[in-house]
Each structure stands twice: as C-alpha cells, then as structure tokens.
Design a protein around this motif. Structure first.
Motif, mmCIF file in Angstrom:
data_model
loop_
_atom_site.group_PDB
_atom_site.id
_atom_site.type_symbol
_atom_site.label_atom_id
_atom_site.label_comp_id
_atom_site.label_asym_id
_atom_site.label_seq_id
_atom_site.Cartn_x
_atom_site.Cartn_y
_atom_site.Cartn_z
ATOM 1 N N GLY A 1 145.559 -19.005 -72.372
ATOM 2 C CA GLY A 1 146.216 -18.156 -71.452
ATOM 3 C C GLY A 1 145.337 -17.685 -70.459
ATOM 4 N N PHE A 2 146.283 -16.827 -69.675
ATOM 5 C CA PHE A 2 145.690 -16.671 -68.791
ATOM 6 C C PHE A 2 144.677 -15.834 -68.550
ATOM 7 C CE2 PHE A 2 146.087 -13.284 -64.152
ATOM 8 C CZ PHE A 2 145.907 -14.965 -63.477
ATOM 9 N N ASN A 3 144.228 -14.767 -69.643
ATOM 10 C CA ASN A 3 142.779 -14.097 -69.883
ATOM 11 C C ASN A 3 141.288 -15.025 -70.368
ATOM 12 O OD1 ASN A 3 143.483 -11.803 -69.012
ATOM 13 N ND2 ASN A 3 144.489 -11.524 -70.567
ATOM 14 N N SER A 4 141.785 -16.582 -70.339
ATOM 15 C CA SER A 4 141.091 -17.658 -70.964
ATOM 16 C C SER A 4 138.749 -17.198 -69.952
ATOM 17 C CB SER A 4 141.168 -19.143 -70.935
ATOM 18 O OG SER A 4 140.372 -19.852 -71.104
ATOM 19 N N CYS A 5 138.831 -17.325 -70.664
ATOM 20 C CA CYS A 5 137.217 -17.064 -69.722
ATOM 21 C C CYS A 5 136.750 -18.634 -69.040
ATOM 22 C CB CYS A 5 135.893 -17.189 -70.823
ATOM 23 S SG CYS A 5 135.624 -18.805 -72.162
ATOM 24 N N ILE A 6 137.493 -19.862 -68.882
ATOM 25 C CA ILE A 6 137.327 -20.362 -68.128
ATOM 26 C C ILE A 6 138.210 -20.489 -66.636
ATOM 27 C CG2 ILE A 6 137.945 -22.805 -67.579
ATOM 28 C CD1 ILE A 6 137.648 -23.348 -70.580
ATOM 29 N N MET A 7 138.921 -19.763 -66.837
ATOM 30 C CA MET A 7 139.733 -19.059 -65.609
ATOM 31 C C MET A 7 138.481 -18.022 -65.132
ATOM 32 S SD MET A 7 143.028 -20.007 -65.355
ATOM 33 C CE MET A 7 144.262 -20.922 -66.355
ATOM 34 N N ALA A 8 138.086 -17.062 -64.974
ATOM 35 C CA ALA A 8 137.029 -16.339 -65.221
ATOM 36 C C ALA A 8 138.065 -15.048 -64.345
ATOM 37 C CB ALA A 8 136.445 -16.885 -63.613
ATOM 38 N N GLN A 9 137.378 -14.970 -62.948
ATOM 39 C CA GLN A 9 138.442 -13.264 -62.495
ATOM 40 C C GLN A 9 139.533 -13.901 -62.118
ATOM 41 O OE1 GLN A 9 135.735 -10.855 -60.582
ATOM 42 N NE2 GLN A 9 134.182 -10.211 -62.915
ATOM 43 N N LEU A 10 140.706 -12.832 -61.773
ATOM 44 C CA LEU A 10 141.840 -12.957 -60.753
ATOM 45 C C LEU A 10 141.628 -13.081 -58.978
ATOM 46 C CD1 LEU A 10 144.808 -12.855 -60.840
ATOM 47 C CD2 LEU A 10 145.000 -10.908 -60.355
ATOM 48 N N SER A 11 140.459 -12.676 -59.221
ATOM 49 C CA SER A 11 139.852 -12.889 -57.595
ATOM 50 C C SER A 11 139.635 -14.015 -56.818
ATOM 51 C CB SER A 11 138.835 -11.583 -57.459
ATOM 52 O OG SER A 11 137.434 -11.854 -57.616
ATOM 53 N N PHE A 12 138.782 -14.907 -58.157
ATOM 54 C CA PHE A 12 138.994 -16.403 -58.407
ATOM 55 C C PHE A 12 139.800 -17.762 -57.951
ATOM 56 C CE2 PHE A 12 134.227 -15.487 -59.992
ATOM 57 C CZ PHE A 12 133.937 -14.643 -58.252
ATOM 58 N N ILE A 13 140.802 -17.145 -59.074
ATOM 59 C CA ILE A 13 141.623 -18.072 -59.414
ATOM 60 C C ILE A 13 142.824 -18.023 -58.211
ATOM 61 C CG2 ILE A 13 143.800 -18.234 -61.319
ATOM 62 C CD1 ILE A 13 142.512 -16.892 -62.712
ATOM 63 N N ILE A 14 143.221 -16.685 -57.641
ATOM 64 C CA ILE A 14 144.317 -17.054 -56.271
ATOM 65 C C ILE A 14 143.663 -17.675 -55.038
ATOM 66 C CG2 ILE A 14 145.819 -15.121 -54.698
ATOM 67 C CD1 ILE A 14 145.945 -12.817 -56.496
ATOM 68 N N PRO A 15 142.138 -17.551 -54.762
ATOM 69 C CA PRO A 15 141.979 -18.425 -53.658
ATOM 70 C C PRO A 15 142.166 -19.663 -53.976
ATOM 71 C CG PRO A 15 140.204 -16.602 -54.315
ATOM 72 C CD PRO A 15 141.012 -15.942 -55.421
ATOM 73 N N ARG A 16 141.811 -20.211 -55.668
ATOM 74 C CA ARG A 16 141.890 -21.996 -55.736
ATOM 75 C C ARG A 16 143.005 -22.173 -56.108
ATOM 76 N NH1 ARG A 16 142.070 -25.175 -55.672
ATOM 77 N NH2 ARG A 16 141.436 -27.378 -57.183
ATOM 78 N N LEU A 17 144.096 -21.585 -55.999
ATOM 79 C CA LEU A 17 145.378 -21.777 -55.776
ATOM 80 C C LEU A 17 146.296 -21.941 -54.058
ATOM 81 C CD1 LEU A 17 147.069 -19.392 -58.495
ATOM 82 C CD2 LEU A 17 146.557 -22.018 -59.308
ATOM 83 N N VAL A 18 145.913 -21.428 -53.740
ATOM 84 C CA VAL A 18 146.096 -21.299 -52.484
ATOM 85 C C VAL A 18 144.852 -22.217 -51.549
ATOM 86 C CG1 VAL A 18 145.117 -20.368 -50.471
ATOM 87 C CG2 VAL A 18 145.690 -19.067 -52.445
ATOM 88 N N ILE A 19 144.132 -23.318 -52.119
ATOM 89 C CA ILE A 19 142.810 -23.643 -51.787
ATOM 90 C C ILE A 19 143.922 -25.231 -52.356
ATOM 91 C CG2 ILE A 19 141.280 -25.069 -52.144
ATOM 92 C CD1 ILE A 19 139.519 -23.236 -52.180
ATOM 93 N N GLY A 20 144.505 -25.282 -53.142
ATOM 94 C CA GLY A 20 145.318 -26.054 -53.806
ATOM 95 C C GLY A 20 146.533 -26.440 -52.760
ATOM 96 N N VAL A 21 147.328 -25.527 -52.728
ATOM 97 C CA VAL A 21 148.395 -25.397 -52.107
ATOM 98 C C VAL A 21 148.204 -26.410 -49.909
ATOM 99 C CG1 VAL A 21 150.418 -24.552 -50.335
ATOM 100 C CG2 VAL A 21 149.576 -23.601 -52.681
ATOM 101 N N LEU A 22 147.089 -25.650 -49.961
ATOM 102 C CA LEU A 22 146.443 -25.857 -48.568
ATOM 103 C C LEU A 22 145.895 -27.734 -48.843
ATOM 104 C CD1 LEU A 22 145.885 -25.363 -45.333
ATOM 105 C CD2 LEU A 22 143.320 -24.294 -46.624
ATOM 106 N N ILE A 23 145.687 -27.870 -49.457
ATOM 107 C CA ILE A 23 145.295 -29.747 -49.318
ATOM 108 C C ILE A 23 146.515 -30.395 -49.499
ATOM 109 C CG2 ILE A 23 144.773 -31.134 -50.721
ATOM 110 C CD1 ILE A 23 142.767 -29.212 -52.169
ATOM 111 N N GLN A 24 147.292 -29.480 -50.254
ATOM 112 C CA GLN A 24 148.891 -30.655 -50.839
ATOM 113 C C GLN A 24 149.106 -30.492 -49.449
ATOM 114 O OE1 GLN A 24 150.907 -31.924 -53.234
ATOM 115 N NE2 GLN A 24 152.270 -32.827 -51.145
ATOM 116 N N PHE B 1 147.247 -25.427 -65.090
ATOM 117 C CA PHE B 1 147.972 -25.115 -65.599
ATOM 118 C C PHE B 1 148.064 -24.986 -67.582
ATOM 119 C CE2 PHE B 1 150.522 -25.465 -61.758
ATOM 120 C CZ PHE B 1 150.960 -24.497 -61.879
ATOM 121 N N TRP B 2 147.204 -26.699 -67.977
ATOM 122 C CA TRP B 2 146.687 -26.515 -69.367
ATOM 123 C C TRP B 2 146.109 -25.742 -70.094
ATOM 124 C CZ3 TRP B 2 141.568 -27.933 -71.292
ATOM 125 C CH2 TRP B 2 141.724 -27.937 -72.554
ATOM 126 N N ILE B 3 144.979 -24.728 -68.970
ATOM 127 C CA ILE B 3 144.750 -23.683 -69.654
ATOM 128 C C ILE B 3 145.128 -22.979 -69.838
ATOM 129 C CG2 ILE B 3 142.745 -22.221 -69.627
ATOM 130 C CD1 ILE B 3 141.195 -25.011 -70.557
#
Length: 507
Positions: free
Chosen positions: A386-409, A379-381
């Motif tokens: 912005g969503f297009n930051s180079c740190i965010m990488a591609q959308l295909s990487f971001i969605i699995p990362r968010l799903v993993i966070g919810v799964l851990i919770q 959320f800080w990035i």
C-alpha cells in the motif's frame, strides 16, 4: 463455514481434477503464446537482417530461463528455509520498519510482519508449509514462507521491468538517432556536387564546430568547457556541425579510402549490438540488489537517497561525452590557425575514462538497471503493502523520487544514449560492426587463419594470404547468391577492401 477453511488448504489429493486441468491449461496456453510470439519476433528480425537485435532477444530468453531456474530453486528450498530457526533477538535488528511492541514479538507475529501479503494476513501459501514455523521457545523462523514468496515475486517483477525499461529507452534513443539520417543524406548530396571543387583555406575560427565548442585558452577556459559540457547535454546535445565533423574525423582515421561511408548506418548497427549488453542482468547488478536490501533499514531512508545515484551518474556520463567533443575542438583550435579544406579531428582513446570508450556502456547499463529497479520496487511496494507503507516514507519524498525517474528516462533516451552512439566512435579502434554480418563471418575466419600462420612462423606469407582470403570472402559470398542466399553488394565489397588495413575490435 468451517469447512471452507479446510477446503482452502486442501492438498492436491483432495482437489477436483477439473480445477487442476483448468489452471494447468491456462498456464500452458499463456506460456505457449509468449513462446510463439518471441519465436515470431526472432524470425522477423532475421528476415529484416537485424541480427544484433535478434541476439538481444536471445539474451532476454536467457534471462527468462534464469528466472525460471530461480523460481524452481525457491520453490524446492522454501520449506527448508522456513524450518531454519534463529534466536528471536536477531530479528529485532536491521528492520525495514519499526515494530510497535518488541516485547510481544512471537513466531506468528514474525510471520505476518513486513512480508505479509496483499490481504494483510500471514497465512501460509502452501499446505506443505504447515508446521514449518514451529520453532522452540525463544526462536523464530529464519525467513517466513510468505517472505520467500514475496521475494520471488519481486525478482520476477524486477527482471521484467528492466527488460521493458531498457527496450523503451533504446527505441526512443534510436528514434532520436534516426533523425540524423537527414544529415547523412545531405552530406552525400554535397559530396556529389563538390567533386570538382578545389579545397580552400579557411581560418579555424570560421568553422561552426569551433565556434560552438572552443572556449579559449588558459585555466579559465578548461573550467568553462566543463560547465558548457554539463549544460550542453540538456539542450541541443548534438548539432549538425558536431555530427559532420566527428563523422569526417572517423572516416579520415579509419576508412580514408571511402569518403562516402555510411556513418549513420554504422552507428545504428553498433547501438543494436550494444543493446544485447544493456538488456542483460550481469552478476554485479544482482549484487547491487542484495546491497540495497541489506541497507534498507528503518531511519536510513535508503529508498529516497539511493534514487539520486543514477541521476548523478547520468549527468556525469553526459558531461564527459560532451567534453570529449569539446576536447577534440580544442585540439584543432590550439594547433592550427588556418586549415585547407574541411575541419578534421583526430579520434583517440585518451579522451575517455580509463582510455576505454566502452567503459561508458557499463555505466549506462548500471544507470538503466538501477532506475528500472527503483521503478519496480516502487510499484511492488505500492501493490503489495500500500501507499502508506513505512518504506514509502512521506509523500513529499515520493513525488521527487518519481520526478527523478521520469527525468532519467527522458535524459537517457534523448541525450545520453545518442551522445554515446556518436562520441564513442571517436576512439582509436574500429568495431566489427563496420562490416555487415555476412562479411563479419568471413573476416573472423580470415583472422583465425592469419593468427595460425603467424604462430607457425609463416609471417612472410601474411600479406599474400590477406589478399587471397579477402578474395575468398568475396567468392564465398558470390556462391551464396547463386544458392539463393543474400550476398554483399558491390559497395559492401568495396568497403571491406578499403577498411581492412585496420583490425577491428572483437575479431
């Protein structure tokens, strides 16, 4: 509108006093509201006799005070930091994002690169920073003023996110554990109805606990037990037979004289006490943050693969806790063919990593911190760059990362944390939470006096002193009742005498 640019960077000497008063009043008002809310929450917890949660609240205040000190330190040192000049080629290595034109790198470009603000500009935040970026030719500031400011914001966001994330996880986990109260009540009701029933002999395979957990003999059974433990954490991690058997094993080992011991309330007290440890940000967690930023290098995709670390650790912890229950079932099934009465397991530290049940708590703390760190960083990035930051990488990487966070919770709240609360009681030692807070204070004083007597060679009087001190604890608590303070109930005094043979941890 040239004058507007000068007004924007006007110092305090040329700022209208009413503006200073408005900003200062808002900050003071918000601070006082937060302080009074925390104070009211503390009084409520003490009134409800939830001292472990009150201590956790004090831990949160300590973290906020540490953040205030970090903020003050960054504010005082920011001008000194930006005046440090380093060779320009150093700034071209280990970058989070690639620069488009290496040859055109300049001091101004460095000021607005990765750590630029939300507006995308690189203007300095404070007038005191004017000239802070004037370095000799070929050199640039070690860290821009904007970078210090953004780092300051991230540290605050991280701490707040960690506290909120841990609080939500603990509340959901405790809600899951409170569902076991029905099992505890059913056990007490069954004990009242079976006082006159003689114990009968049963084949060990007839017990539901053995049927669910025992996987046979041989090497294949060991492998299958680990596979079953891994899968078990995703569905029905704790059943009624698990709770009933582990509860009885705890009571028969640590508190045999009190079969009506409220094991559920004991687990709640321990979990509330451990929350103080989980919500704190220890030094090694800050080290992890620094290591993360160190390896946040373009092309390494650190933000993506580091998100799998808490998931792997969480699955390992859940599997281990489930396997401890399986080991207890195997011990009984391998040693006995038939049992008279109820099935009793034997708690032991040997079933845990490093023979320390509490080691699991540190892993859970690290898992929660790392996941909250990943969420805060996302959320800080997102807000800052912005969503297009180079740190965010591609959308295909971001969605699995968010799903993993919810799964851990979800997995932590409804499986791992309840497993921890129950299974870690299968260690060899008691915890001081077996007694209420007012009895703990009396026992601590009693323990200190016994140690002092032994140190001066009065070991022969230890047994007599034990009985005397235990009576003193009861008398002291009775005097509290006369003064209007709450004292222990008769059942609590009986619990103290029935469980004092074994020394609890942390006394």
């Amino acid at each position: 509108m040239a004058g507007s640019g000068g007004d924007e960077q006007a110092s305090l000497e040329f700022t209208p006093t009413w503006m200073v008063v408005v900003v200062g009043s808002v900050i003071v008002f918000v601070s006082l509201v937060v302080e009074r809310l925390l104070h009211a929450l503390g009084k409520y917890l003490i009134k409800r006799n939830r001292r472990p949660l009150f201590e956790a609240l004090q831990k949160v205040k300590e973290e906020l005070m540490l953040l205030g000190f970090i903020s003050l330190l960054l504010m005082l040192l920011q001008n000194s930091i930006v005046k440090i000049c380093v060779p320009e080629y150093i700034t071209r290595q280990m970058l989070p994002c690639k620069r488009e034109d290496h040859a055109s790198v300049s001091t101004s470009h460095y000021q607005i690169d990765f750590f630029s603000g939300i507006s995308g500009s690189g203007r300095r935040l404070l007038s005191g920073g004017s000239g802070a970026n004037k370095c000799p030719e070929g050199k640039v500031p070690f860290l821009s003023l904007e970078a210090v400011h953004r780092l300051h914001i991230f540290i605050f966001v991280l701490a707040v996110s960690h506290v909120l994330y841990c609080t939500v996880t603990m509340l959901l986990g405790m809600a899951r554990i409170r569902e076991w109260r029905n099992w505890e009540d059913a056990i007490h009701a069954q004990q009242e109805g079976n006082n006159q029933t003689a114990p009968r002999i049963s084949h060990v395979r007839q017990f539901e606990f053995i049927q669910e957990r025992f996987k046979g003999f041989g090497k294949n059974s060991k492998f299958m037990s680990w596979v079953h433990s891994f899968l078990k954490q995703f569905y029905g991690s704790i059943t009624k037979s698990d709770y009933t058997t582990l509860r009885l094993g705890f009571i028969m080992t640590h508190c045999k004289g009190n079969p009506r011991f409220n094991f559920h309330k004991y687990m709640i007290r321990i979990l509330e006490s451990d929350f103080k440890k989980i919500v704190g940000i220890s030094w090694y967690l800050w080290v992890f943050v620094m290591v993360f930023f160190l390896i946040l290098i373009d092309g390494w995709h650190t933000y993506i693969w580091i998100g799998f670390i808490p998931l792997i650790l969480l699955l390992a912890v859940g599997t281990k806790l489930e396997h401890v229950i399986t080991q207890l079932a195997h011990e009984v099934a391998e040693k006995h063919c038939a049992i008279e009465g109820d099935l009793v397991v034997t708690p032991s530290d040997n079933h845990f990593w490093f023979h320390k049940p509490r080691a699991v708590l540190y892993l859970i703390q690290f898992i929660l911190f790392q996941n909250s760190f990943e969420i805060a960083f996302f959320f800080w990035i997102l807000v800052t760059y912005g969503f297009n930051s180079c740190i965010m990488a591609q959308l295909s990487f971001i969605i699995p990362r968010l799903v993993i966070g919810v799964l851990i919770q979800i997995l932590t709240s409804y499986s791992t944390l309840p497993l921890y609360a129950l299974v870690t009681q299968m260690g060899s030692s008691l915890k001081k939470e077996i007694f209420d807070e007012h009895l703990q204070e009396g026992l601590k004083g009693w323990t200190k006096k016994i140690k002092k007597q032994r140190a001066i060679g009065q070991t022969s009087k230890a047994k007599v002193a034990t009985n005397v001190e235990l009576q003193d604890v009861g008398m002291n608590q009775s005097s509290r009742v006369e003064d209007g303070s709450p004292g222990p109930s008769q059942a609590q005094q009986q619990e103290l005498h029935e469980c004092h043979d074994e020394k609890p941890d942390n006394f």
